[in-house]
Design an enzyme around this catalytic site. Structure first.
Site, PDB file in Angstrom:
ATOM      1  N   PRO A 177      -7.942  -8.398  21.230  1.00 51.20           N
ATOM      2  CA  PRO A 177      -7.192  -8.518  22.485  1.00 51.20           C
ATOM      3  C   PRO A 177      -6.057  -7.487  22.531  1.00 51.20           C
ATOM      4  N   ASP A 208      10.253  -6.497  -3.676  1.00 48.86           N
ATOM      5  CA  ASP A 208       9.074  -6.929  -2.913  1.00 48.86           C
ATOM      6  C   ASP A 208       8.874  -8.416  -3.160  1.00 48.86           C
ATOM      7  N   THR A 241       6.286   2.977  12.816  1.00 50.05           N
ATOM      8  CA  THR A 241       4.916   3.266  13.213  1.00 50.05           C
ATOM      9  C   THR A 241       4.856   3.921  14.587  1.00 50.05           C
ATOM     10  N   ASP A 242       3.775   4.658  14.819  1.00 49.28           N
ATOM     11  CA  ASP A 242       3.555   5.233  16.162  1.00 49.28           C
ATOM     12  C   ASP A 242       3.194   4.148  17.180  1.00 49.28           C
ATOM     13  N   GLU A 243       2.872   2.930  16.673  1.00 51.45           N
ATOM     14  CA  GLU A 243       2.428   1.874  17.595  1.00 51.45           C
ATOM     15  C   GLU A 243       3.549   1.407  18.516  1.00 51.45           C
ATOM     16  N   LYS A 274       8.238  -3.997  15.173  1.00 46.94           N
ATOM     17  CA  LYS A 274       8.660  -2.709  14.603  1.00 46.94           C
ATOM     18  C   LYS A 274       9.586  -1.987  15.586  1.00 46.94           C
ATOM     19  N   PHE A 282       0.823  -1.219   0.000  1.00 53.73           N
ATOM     20  CA  PHE A 282       0.000   0.000   0.000  1.00 53.73           C
ATOM     21  C   PHE A 282       0.862   1.276   0.000  1.00 53.73           C
ATOM     22  N   TYR A 297       3.053  -7.172  16.393  1.00 50.12           N
ATOM     23  CA  TYR A 297       3.421  -6.246  15.304  1.00 50.12           C
ATOM     24  C   TYR A 297       4.257  -5.089  15.833  1.00 50.12           C
ATOM     25  N   TYR A 324     -12.877 -12.702  11.741  1.00 53.79           N
ATOM     26  CA  TYR A 324     -14.146 -12.126  12.201  1.00 53.79           C
ATOM     27  C   TYR A 324     -15.110 -13.160  12.784  1.00 53.79           C
ATOM     28  N   ASN A 330      -2.103   5.251   8.091  1.00 54.40           N
ATOM     29  CA  ASN A 330      -2.251   5.793   6.729  1.00 54.40           C
ATOM     30  C   ASN A 330      -3.562   5.330   6.117  1.00 54.40           C
ATOM     31  N   HIS A 342      -6.155  -4.306  22.595  1.00 54.81           N
ATOM     32  CA  HIS A 342      -6.419  -3.204  21.664  1.00 54.81           C
ATOM     33  C   HIS A 342      -5.920  -1.862  22.216  1.00 54.81           C
ATOM     34  N   ASP A 354     -14.061  -7.123  20.960  1.00 58.12           N
ATOM     35  CA  ASP A 354     -12.870  -6.295  20.799  1.00 58.12           C
ATOM     36  C   ASP A 354     -11.637  -7.129  20.449  1.00 58.12           C
ATOM     37  N   LEU A 412      -8.898  -0.937   8.609  1.00 56.91           N
ATOM     38  CA  LEU A 412     -10.226  -0.381   8.913  1.00 56.91           C
ATOM     39  C   LEU A 412     -10.939   0.259   7.709  1.00 56.91           C
TER      40      LEU A 412
HETATM   41  P1  NAD Z   1       1.433  -3.493   3.306  1.00 55.54           P
HETATM   42  O1  NAD Z   1       1.142  -4.683   4.168  1.00 55.54           O
HETATM   43  O2  NAD Z   1       0.361  -2.933   2.446  1.00 55.54           O
HETATM   44  O3  NAD Z   1       2.667  -3.822   2.327  1.00 55.54           O
HETATM   45  C1  NAD Z   1       3.826  -4.457   2.772  1.00 55.54           C
HETATM   46  C2  NAD Z   1       4.621  -4.866   1.540  1.00 55.54           C
HETATM   47  O4  NAD Z   1       5.843  -5.489   1.991  1.00 55.54           O
HETATM   48  C3  NAD Z   1       3.907  -5.891   0.652  1.00 55.54           C
HETATM   49  O5  NAD Z   1       3.981  -5.501  -0.693  1.00 55.54           O
HETATM   50  C4  NAD Z   1       4.655  -7.183   0.899  1.00 55.54           C
HETATM   51  O6  NAD Z   1       4.645  -8.056  -0.212  1.00 55.54           O
HETATM   52  C5  NAD Z   1       6.055  -6.669   1.201  1.00 55.54           C
HETATM   53  N1  NAD Z   1       6.829  -7.621   2.004  1.00 55.54           N
HETATM   54  C6  NAD Z   1       6.416  -8.259   3.128  1.00 55.54           C
HETATM   55  N2  NAD Z   1       7.391  -9.085   3.565  1.00 55.54           N
HETATM   56  C7  NAD Z   1       8.432  -8.937   2.694  1.00 55.54           C
HETATM   57  C8  NAD Z   1       9.719  -9.525   2.612  1.00 55.54           C
HETATM   58  N3  NAD Z   1      10.112 -10.423   3.514  1.00 55.54           N
HETATM   59  N4  NAD Z   1      10.531  -9.155   1.611  1.00 55.54           N
HETATM   60  C9  NAD Z   1      10.117  -8.249   0.678  1.00 55.54           C
HETATM   61  N5  NAD Z   1       8.911  -7.662   0.703  1.00 55.54           N
HETATM   62  C10 NAD Z   1       8.074  -8.016   1.703  1.00 55.54           C
HETATM   63  O7  NAD Z   1       2.030  -2.425   4.300  1.00 55.54           O
HETATM   64  P2  NAD Z   1       1.893  -0.838   4.307  1.00 55.54           P
HETATM   65  O8  NAD Z   1       0.639  -0.481   5.009  1.00 55.54           O
HETATM   66  O9  NAD Z   1       2.171  -0.303   2.958  1.00 55.54           O
HETATM   67  O10 NAD Z   1       3.097  -0.453   5.290  1.00 55.54           O
HETATM   68  C11 NAD Z   1       4.400  -0.151   4.781  1.00 55.54           C
HETATM   69  C12 NAD Z   1       5.317   0.220   5.942  1.00 55.54           C
HETATM   70  O11 NAD Z   1       4.764   1.318   6.673  1.00 55.54           O
HETATM   71  C13 NAD Z   1       5.495  -0.913   6.965  1.00 55.54           C
HETATM   72  O12 NAD Z   1       6.840  -0.938   7.375  1.00 55.54           O
HETATM   73  C14 NAD Z   1       4.585  -0.521   8.112  1.00 55.54           C
HETATM   74  O13 NAD Z   1       5.056  -1.027   9.351  1.00 55.54           O
HETATM   75  C15 NAD Z   1       4.679   0.991   8.049  1.00 55.54           C
HETATM   76  N6  NAD Z   1       3.500   1.689   8.593  1.00 55.54           N
HETATM   77  C16 NAD Z   1       2.259   1.471   8.042  1.00 55.54           C
HETATM   78  C17 NAD Z   1       1.153   2.178   8.544  1.00 55.54           C
HETATM   79  C18 NAD Z   1      -0.213   2.011   7.945  1.00 55.54           C
HETATM   80  O14 NAD Z   1      -1.159   2.662   8.419  1.00 55.54           O
HETATM   81  N7  NAD Z   1      -0.418   1.232   6.910  1.00 55.54           N
HETATM   82  C19 NAD Z   1       1.315   3.051   9.616  1.00 55.54           C
HETATM   83  C20 NAD Z   1       2.591   3.215  10.168  1.00 55.54           C
HETATM   84  C21 NAD Z   1       3.679   2.546   9.625  1.00 55.54           C
HETATM   85  P1  TYD Z   2      -6.313  -1.103  11.612  1.00 52.84           P
HETATM   86  O1  TYD Z   2      -6.700  -0.487  10.307  1.00 52.84           O
HETATM   87  O2  TYD Z   2      -6.206  -2.593  11.706  1.00 52.84           O
HETATM   88  O3  TYD Z   2      -4.964  -0.395  12.066  1.00 52.84           O
HETATM   89  P2  TYD Z   2      -4.182  -0.458  13.498  1.00 52.84           P
HETATM   90  O4  TYD Z   2      -4.704  -1.585  14.284  1.00 52.84           O
HETATM   91  O5  TYD Z   2      -2.775  -0.688  13.049  1.00 52.84           O
HETATM   92  O6  TYD Z   2      -4.406   0.874  14.147  1.00 52.84           O
HETATM   93  O7  TYD Z   2      -7.370  -0.639  12.703  1.00 52.84           O
HETATM   94  C1  TYD Z   2      -7.636   0.738  12.948  1.00 52.84           C
HETATM   95  C2  TYD Z   2      -8.605   0.820  14.096  1.00 52.84           C
HETATM   96  O8  TYD Z   2      -9.862   0.283  13.667  1.00 52.84           O
HETATM   97  C3  TYD Z   2      -8.199  -0.015  15.314  1.00 52.84           C
HETATM   98  O9  TYD Z   2      -8.604   0.675  16.491  1.00 52.84           O
HETATM   99  C4  TYD Z   2      -8.989  -1.307  15.153  1.00 52.84           C
HETATM  100  C5  TYD Z   2     -10.262  -0.833  14.477  1.00 52.84           C
HETATM  101  N1  TYD Z   2     -10.920  -1.803  13.569  1.00 52.84           N
HETATM  102  C6  TYD Z   2     -12.288  -2.081  13.717  1.00 52.84           C
HETATM  103  O10 TYD Z   2     -12.980  -1.554  14.613  1.00 52.84           O
HETATM  104  N2  TYD Z   2     -12.867  -2.961  12.842  1.00 52.84           N
HETATM  105  C7  TYD Z   2     -12.156  -3.565  11.846  1.00 52.84           C
HETATM  106  O11 TYD Z   2     -12.744  -4.386  11.083  1.00 52.84           O
HETATM  107  C8  TYD Z   2     -10.764  -3.258  11.695  1.00 52.84           C
HETATM  108  C9  TYD Z   2      -9.934  -3.886  10.608  1.00 52.84           C
HETATM  109  C10 TYD Z   2     -10.193  -2.371  12.587  1.00 52.84           C
END
Ligand code: NAD
Ligand code: TYD
Length: 357
Positions: free
Chosen positions: A294, A34, A135-137, A165, A12, A161, A354, A191, A296, A292, A201
């Site tokens: 676990p 990738d 991530t902020d997590e 990170k 993504f 997760y 789910y 994001n 969370h 919920d 979500l």
């Molecule tokens: P995503 O799950 O959509 O994509 C991850 C990509 O990494 C995929 O294309 C997957 O094929 C590739 N990948 C996984 N394992 C691999 C490996 N061993 N070798 C090569 N490629 C591999 O993730 P995203 O949401 O695009 O997140 C990208 C980065 O941003 C991650 O590091 C994530 O921790 C960080 N991040 C994401 C969010 C968010 O809201 N999505 C928020 C904070 C940080």
């Molecule tokens: P998510 O998109 O999985 O990101 P993260 O857990 O990394 O923050 O979830 C965002 C928020 O939405 C989180 O508080 C969990 C909640 N959530 C739901 O309530 N229902 C859902 O089906 C999903 C995927 C997430």
């Protein structure tokens, strides 16, 4: 920054970043590595501007020999590291995979970069950068009156997760302090935008609402996230790579903190407006409270003062405008999402995630 290795560039954020960089950096050449897990697909790279400046390589970030070859073959001077296992719910079931990719994979890249840039001295060190996307997590969960996360917030990860990170962040910093590898880290909030895999979500809610399926809200829906539009994130990373101080961390957020239920209601209202005659309108009727997650995390909030002051970055998209663009993208790209939703592996995972809720 001339030859950029992007890891996870078929996922993504990575695919949006590749598209953004090709559009905004006319001199750059991108090698996109990738392994194409369930979350990555080259379908995400179909509309790249100037695709001649991009090469896709299918491979794993834990494959040291492959990384060494790519660094030398393409004379890589910059690495933007996105590749990871990223879904908290999956990490509850498969923690080992998160350890392997997020920790061992990140370390493999660091060791290869050190070998090429420092031991072999491929470039002057002020011309190279290892940028780690985190991530902020890693900071844990905020109580209602706690101040927002910033670069000095102590680490307190809660899920497999976020623990993976956090460990990867520590390795990245260790390579700066120990070996002087020029690194930077961004810890960003949730994001959203085009090409987000429909397990998170926002795309889950859009896809379910379009199909008239229940919108599963975990717990009371009052958890708070800070939502960052993906192009704003790409610009933040670009500025940190270009102007951020080596060794530094920057927290990046979208400057908004609605509870989950408010995000879901907004999505429903947007769909009601865009598709007033949908058989499921008004879509809020699909909202269903489920068990919920676990452990969370309750609340995230990001202080963006440092990146604002030092690098002049701020988010340009409000949640309202960003969500509208996102819903429009999903409505206009039904083939993309239908292909994922028809995949038996995806269906099995969603059922498992789910079923007990
Ligand atoms: P995503 O799950 O959509 O994509 C991850 C990509 O990494 C995929 O294309 C997957 O094929 C590739 N990948 C996984 N394992 C691999 C490996 N061993 N070798 C090569 N490629 C591999 O993730 P995203 O949401 O695009 O997140 C990208 C980065 O941003 C991650 O590091 C994530 O921790 C960080 N991040 C994401 C969010 C968010 O809201 N999505 C928020 C904070 C940080
Ligand atoms: P998510 O998109 O999985 O990101 P993260 O857990 O990394 O923050 O979830 C965002 C928020 O939405 C989180 O508080 C969990 C909640 N959530 C739901 O309530 N229902 C859902 O089906 C999903 C995927 C997430």
């Amino acid at each position: 920054m001339q030859n950029l290795l992007v890891t996870g560039g078929a996922g993504f954020i990575g695919s949006n970043f590749v598209r953004y960089m090709l559009a905004h950096e006319p001199e750059i050449f991108i090698v996109n590595l990738d392994v194409l897990t369930y979350a990555g697909t080259t379908e995400n790279l179909k509309d790249l501007p100037d695709p001649a400046r991009h090469v896709f390589v299918e491979g794993n970030i834990t494959d040291r020999a492959l990384i060494d070859t790519l660094l030398h073959k393409y004379q890589i001077d910059t690495i933007a590291h996105f590749a990871a296992e990223t879904h908290v719910d999956r990490s509850l079931h498969f923690p080992e995979l998160f350890l392997e990719t997020n920790v061992v994979g990140t370390h493999t890249l660091l060791a290869a970069a050190r070998q090429y840039w420092i031991i072999e001295g491929a470039f002057p060190l002020d011309q190279v950068r290892f940028h780690h996307v985190s991530t902020d997590e890693v900071f844990g969960s905020l109580a209602p009156t706690d101040p927002a996360f910033n670069e000095n917030t102590p680490y307190d990860p809660r899920s497999p997760y976020s623990a993976s990170k956090a460990a990867s962040d520590h390795f990245v910093r260790a390579y700066f302090h120990t070996y002087k590898l020029p690194i930077s880290i961004t810890n960003c909030s949730n994001n959203y935008g085009p090409y987000q895999f429909p397990e998170k979500l926002i795309p889950v809610m859009i896809a379910n609402a379009v199909e008239g399926k229940p919108l599963p809200v975990y717990g009371d829906g009052m958890q708070i996230r800070d939502w960052l539009y993906v192009d704003d994130h790409s610009e933040a990373i670009r500025r940190v790579i270009r102007g951020g101080t080596p060794g530094e961390t920057y927290t990046v957020g979208g400057d908004n903190q609605p509870p989950n239920i408010e995000v879901i209601q907004t999505l429903c209202h947007i769909l009601d407006e865009l598709r007033p005659h949908a058989p499921h309108a008004p879509h809020e009727g699909l909202i269903t409270y489920v068990k919920d997650r676990p452990g969370h995390d309750r609340r995230y909030d990001i202080d963006i003062s440092k990146i604002k002051t030092e690098l002049g970055w701020h988010p340009t998209e409000s949640l309202a405008t960003g969500l509208l663009k996102t819903v429009q993208w999903y409505l206009n790209n039904t083939e993309w999402i239908d292909a994922i939703r028809a995949n038996p592996e995806y269906r099995a995972w969603m059922e498992r995630n789910y079923a007990k809720r």
